[in-house]
Design an enzyme around this catalytic site. Structure first.
Site: not given
Ligand code: DHB
Ligand code: FE
Length: 453
Positions: A157, A204, A342, A389
Site C-alpha cells: 500500500h 501509520h 521494506h 506490516e
Molecule cells: C512506504 C511504504 C509504506 O508501506 C508506507 O506505509 C510508507 C512508505 C515507501 O515505500 O515509501
Molecule cells: Fe505501510
C-alpha cells in the site's frame, strides 16, 4: 446461527452492546458534551434548542426533556453517558438509579439501606425454560451462509503509488511496471465488485497518535474521511462503512475471545486508500468506491505488535462471525495490505529481500499455519523493520475455506516487483473454491521477468 445475546433476557436490565450503541450514538455523544461547563450552561438555558444540535430522534429528545432514564436506556443510552445529564441536573447516581425503578426516592434509599434488592426472582436463571448457550467455536464452514467470503486480495500500500495515480504518472516507465501488475486485478474487480470489503491495514500514525495505541481496531462507523497525511488529503472518495455488518462482526469476534477496539469515527490513510485505488482505478472525491468497506487496523507501529499467529486466529474468528450473519446475502472479500520487504528508517533503509518475500507468498498460499510460526524477529530481520506490516495478511488467510475443512484456495493472480519507492510490491488474489474466477490463467502481469520465479 444467530448471535448469542442471552443477556437480553435478564429481567429489568438492558445491556449496552454494539447494537444499542449504534441506536444511542447521538444521544450518548450529546450526554458527553455536558462534560464541558459552557455546554451545561447552554443546555440548562434552553434544553430543546441545545438538543436540536445533536440530531436525536423524537423519542430520545422527549426522554431527555422528561429526564425519563428508562426510555433513554431503551433508546441506546448508556448509564455512564446519561449520568452526565443527571449530573447537570444535580442528581446523584442513587437518585438516577432509583428514578428507573418505579419507587420513590425515599423508598429506594430505604431499600438500599435494608440490604438492597434481593436477586431471587430477579435472575435469568429463575425464569422457566432458560438454558445457558453453548460457547463452542465452529471449526467447519456454515453451509449456505448468506454472507459468502469469496476472495482474499493482498497488496502493498506504498503511498507513492497513490501519489503516482493522483499526479497522473502511471504511464511513466518506473510506475507502469508497478501498475501492469494490477491490470488483471482491475479487470477481475470490474466483474467481481463485492458488497463489502473487510480491509485489513495498519494505520501509520494518522488516525491514532501516541495518545492511544489499540492493537486491533474494527471500524463500526458509517463513513471514514480520507486523511490529510501532510500533503493534503488524496483526491479520492471518502469510504462508506457498513455499521450493521460491522457491529455484527464485533459482537461475534469479541464473544470469540478476541478483544477489539471499536471505532465509529476515524480518518483513513494510505494504508486503506491506496489498495482501493490500485484495485478500482482513478476515482475523484465526488465519486463512490464500488463497495462498502469495513476497516480493520492492526498496530504495527509501536511494539509489542500482534504475532502472525494472533492475526491468523483473528482471521478464524472473523470467518466464524461472517458465517453467523443472518441478514441479507453478501459477497464479502477480505483484503490484507502492507509490505512486502521494506525498511524506512536508519542506516539499513532500503532493505529488500526478494527470496524471503517470495517464500512468504508461497507459504501464505500453501502453508498458512506453518507461516504463523515465523516469529516477529524473522520479519524484521529478513524483510526490514516495516516489513512487519505483512502480519496484516494473515487475517484474510486464516478466514479461508481450507482452514475450516473446506477446499483449498485457487490462485487467481500473483505479482511481485521491486521497487515502488522504498518497497517491494507484492500482490496476490486467491479465492475460495466456490467463488467465480476469471477464465484467464493466473498471470504475472505484463513483466513476467520481474515477477516471482
Ligand atoms: C512506504 C511504504 C509504506 O508501506 C508506507 O506505509 C510508507 C512508505 C515507501 O515505500 O515509501
Ligand atoms: Fe505501510
Amino acid at each position: 446461527m444467530t448471535l448469542d445475546k442471552p443477556y437480553k433476557d435478564i429481567p429489568g436490565t438492558t445491556i449496552y452492546d454494539a447494537e444499542q450503541a449504534r441506536k444511542g450514538y447521538n444521544l450518548n455523544q450529546f450526554a458527553m458534551s455536558l462534560m464541558k461547563p459552557e455546554n451545561r450552561e447552554r443546555f440548562l438555558a434552553d434544553q430543546s434548542a441545545y438538543l436540536d444540535e445533536w440530531n436525536l430522534n423524537p423519542v430520545q429528545k422527549q426522554a431527555v426533556l422528561d429526564m425519563d432514564m428508562n426510555t433513554m436506556i431503551a433508546e441506546g443510552g448508556n448509564i455512564y453517558f446519561l449520568a452526565k445529564i443527571g449530573a447537570t441536573h444535580g442528581m446523584s447516581f442513587q437518585q438516577m438509579a432509583g428514578s428507573m425503578t418505579g419507587m420513590t426516592e425515599a423508598a429506594y434509599r430505604d431499600m438500599m439501606v435494608g440490604g438492597g434488592r434481593r436477586p431471587e426472582g430477579n435472575r435469568l436463571k429463575d425464569l422457566d425454560g432458560w438454558t445457558p448457550p453453548s460457547n463452542e467455536k465452529a471449526q467447519t464452514m456454515r453451509p449456505d451462509a448468506p454472507a459468502k467470503f469469496t476472495s482474499a486480495l493482498f497488496t502493498s500500500h506504498v503511498p507513492a503509488i497513490g501519489a503516482a495515480m493522483d499526479l497522473g504518472k502511471t504511464e511513466e516507465p518506473y510506475w507502469k511496471r508497478v501498475f501492469d501488475g494490477y491490470e488483471w486485478t482491475r479487470k477481475w474487480a470490474k466483474d467481481n465488485a463485492p458488497d463489502v470489503v473487510i480491509l485489513v491495514y495498519n494505520d501509520h500514525a494518522t488516525a491514532f497518535d501516541a495518545s492511544i495505541i489499540p492493537t486491533f481496531v474494527l471500524g463500526t462507523g458509517a463513513e471514514y474521511p480520507v486523511a490529510d497525511e501532510g500533503y493534503g488529503p488524496r483526491p479520492v472518495p471518502d469510504v462508506k462503512g457498513y455499521p450493521e455488518f460491522a457491529a455484527h462482526l464485533a459482537q461475534s469476534i469479541i464473544q470469540d475471545d478476541f478483544d477489539l477496539t471499536l471505532v465509529n469515527e476515524m480518518v483513513v490513510d494510505h494504508g486503506l486508500t491506496v489498495p482501493l485505488s490500485l484495485t478500482y482505478g482513478e476515482l475523484g472525491p465526488d465519486e463512490q468506491w464500488p463497495t462498502r468497506v469495513i476497516p480493520l487496523a492492526v498496530n504495527v507501529v509501536q511494539y509489542p505488535v500482534p504475532s502472525a499467529r494472533r492475526c491468523y486466529e483473528l482471521g478464524k474468528a472473523l470467518r466464524r462471525a461472517i458465517d453467523k450473519w443472518d441478514g441479507e446475502e453478501l459477497n464479502v472479500q477480505i483484503w490484507g495490505t502492507g509490505g512486502m520487504s521494506h525498511q524506512l528508517q536508519g542506516p539499513r533503509a532500503g532493505l529488500i529481500n526478494k527470496e524471503w518475500d517470495n517464500a512468504f507468498l508461497d507459504h501464505l498460499i500453501a502453508d498458512p499455519l506453518g507461516l504463523t510460526e515465523w516469529p516477529h524477529m524473522e520479519y524484521v530481520d529478513e524483510a526490514g523493520s516495516e516489513g512487519i506490516e505483512l502480519v496484516d495478511w494473515l487475517i484474510a488467510r486464516g478466514a479461508m475455506d481450507d482452514q475450516f475443512q473446506g477446499g483449498e484456495p485457487v490462485v487467481d493472480h500473483r505479482f511481485y516487483h521491486v521497487p515502488a519507492s522504498n518497497t517491494a510490491v507484492g500482490h496476490l488474489v486467491i479465492s475460495n473454491p466456490a467463488a467465480p474466477h476469471l477464465s484467464e490463467p493466473a498471470s504475472a502481469g505484463a513483466n513476467p521477468e520481474e515477477t516471482t520465479e
